[in-house]
Design an enzyme around this catalytic site. Structure first.
Site, short mmCIF file in Angstrom:
data_model
loop_
_atom_site.label_atom_id
_atom_site.label_comp_id
_atom_site.label_asym_id
_atom_site.label_seq_id
_atom_site.Cartn_x
_atom_site.Cartn_y
_atom_site.Cartn_z
CG LEU A 11 7.90 52.47 3.68
CD1 LEU A 11 7.71 51.81 5.04
CD2 LEU A 11 9.32 52.22 3.19
CG ASP A 37 25.19 58.30 15.81
OD1 ASP A 37 25.83 59.01 15.01
OD2 ASP A 37 25.34 58.36 17.05
CG HIS A 72 28.12 61.36 6.27
ND1 HIS A 72 27.58 60.94 7.46
CD2 HIS A 72 28.92 62.42 6.57
CE1 HIS A 72 28.04 61.71 8.43
NE2 HIS A 72 28.86 62.62 7.93
C1 IPE Z 1 21.86 62.32 15.71
O1 IPE Z 1 23.18 61.93 15.52
C2 IPE Z 1 21.31 62.93 14.49
C3 IPE Z 1 21.30 62.10 13.29
C4 IPE Z 1 21.57 60.83 13.20
C5 IPE Z 1 20.93 62.80 12.11
P1 IPE Z 1 24.38 62.74 16.15
O2 IPE Z 1 25.59 61.90 15.92
O3 IPE Z 1 24.42 64.11 15.62
O4 IPE Z 1 23.99 62.77 17.69
P2 IPE Z 1 24.77 63.30 18.96
O5 IPE Z 1 25.00 64.75 18.78
O6 IPE Z 1 26.07 62.54 19.03
O7 IPE Z 1 23.89 62.98 20.11
C1 IPE Z 2 25.26 59.97 11.69
O1 IPE Z 2 26.61 59.61 11.74
C2 IPE Z 2 24.94 60.82 10.49
C3 IPE Z 2 24.62 62.22 10.81
C4 IPE Z 2 24.49 62.72 12.00
C5 IPE Z 2 24.43 63.11 9.68
P1 IPE Z 2 27.67 60.53 12.46
O2 IPE Z 2 28.25 61.45 11.45
O3 IPE Z 2 27.09 61.17 13.66
O4 IPE Z 2 28.76 59.46 12.87
P2 IPE Z 2 29.59 59.42 14.22
O5 IPE Z 2 28.61 59.44 15.35
O6 IPE Z 2 30.48 60.62 14.21
O7 IPE Z 2 30.35 58.13 14.13
MG MG Z 3 26.99 60.62 15.61
#
Ligand code: IPE
Ligand code: IPE
Ligand code: MG
Length: 264
Positions: A137, A26, A43
């Site tokens: 792995l 995240d 990403h």
């Molecule tokens: C959780 O991240 C899902 C992934 C990392 C794929 P999100 O950024 O979507 O989570 P929430 O919605 O903030 O909890």
């Molecule tokens: C996690 O990073 C990746 C996915 C959920 C696909 P985010 O896109 O949620 O990044 P933040 O949380 O907005 O910084």
């Molecule tokens: Mg996020």
């Protein structure tokens, strides 16, 4: 019958290093925002971290790495971002599967794949079958995955397979129907990006997992931080419901006695 001991039904051997690491990657969007870049740049950079973490896990003898790449709730994001993530998944598979195979990695993808376009499904299936025989792995990518989706598909699978047992199902009956029945439960869970929540990841399998949260955004996560998380894991006393004193008793059943297998 499942291949692996369940943390709620047997006391697992405590290990010095995690055997199965699960990560919520995240903070990509915020990493990009901080640099005045579009979210999707985060990403893209996150894929580089994935490559480095896979390599580091192989070097550290971790047997299973599970990465949350796209949740069943992430469809709620702007269509443009979802589309970018799908294309990134396609590109990453096209570029990385050969290298994963060369490095002895077995690739698995869990989640409701029916929502993906045929080209992506085909790439996933090809990558999985190419790498099926590898054992260095097991890399699992959770894509369109949700813990509740997994539990519901497992309950439904079990009910269809064994209608005669309705009302008397056990944990052991359910486990073979879960999407990750090929892996032991994670020992260590890492979430980057500062949030301290599970976000509908592996709900069943995290029952006794050790949780580690870091503010580091996923694109900035590196092997030093991975080692910090593993060091934190090593310091923990995994009691699985017992008392500290019991852990010291040599007579406890199912407790390992070799120093390499203990948490001490
Ligand atoms: C959780 O991240 C899902 C992934 C990392 C794929 P999100 O950024 O979507 O989570 P929430 O919605 O903030 O909890
Ligand atoms: C996690 O990073 C990746 C996915 C959920 C696909 P985010 O896109 O949620 O990044 P933040 O949380 O907005 O910084
Ligand atoms: Mg996020």
């Amino acid at each position: 019958m499942t291949l692996f001991a369940s943390t709620t039904r047997a006391i697992p051997h405590s290990r010095a290093a995690p055997r199965h690491l699960a990560i919520i990657m995240d903070g990509n969007g915020r990493w990009a925002k901080k640099r005045f870049l579009p979210r999707v740049a985060g990403h893209q950079q996150g894929v580089e971290t994935v490559r480095a973490v896979v390599k580091a896990c192989i070097e550290r003898g971790i047997e299973y790495l599970t990465l949350f790449a796209f949740s069943s709730e992430n469809w709620r994001r702007p269509a443009e971002e979802v589309g970018f993530l799908m294309n990134l998944f396609v590109a990453a598979l096209q570029r990385e599967v050969g290298r994963l195979h060369k490095n002895g990695v077995r690739l698995r993808v869990v989640g409701d794949l029916s929502a993906f376009e045929p080209r992506l499904i085909e790439l996933i299936r090809r990558g999985e079958s190419l790498t099926a025989g590898n054992d260095k792995l097991t890399l699992t990518i959770a894509a369109n995955y949700g813990g509740r989706w997994d539990l519901m598909q497992a309950f439904n699978g079990l009910a269809l397979a064994h209608p005669e047992k309705a009302g008397a199902y056990t944990e052991a009956d359910l486990e073979p129907f879960l999407a990750m029945s090929y892996a032991p439960e994670p020992d260590l869970f890492i979430r980057t990006g500062g949030e301290q929540r599970i976000s509908n990841f592996l709900l069943w399998q995290l029952a006794y997992c050790e949780l580690f949260f870091t503010d580091t955004f996923w694109p900035d996560f590196d092997t030093a931080m991975l080692d910090t998380a593993i060091a934190s894991f090593r310091r923990r006393e995994r009691r699985f419901g017992r008392t500290s004193e019991q852990l010291l008793e040599p007579a406890m059943p199912a407790l390992p006695t070799t120093p390499s297998e203990t948490n001490a």
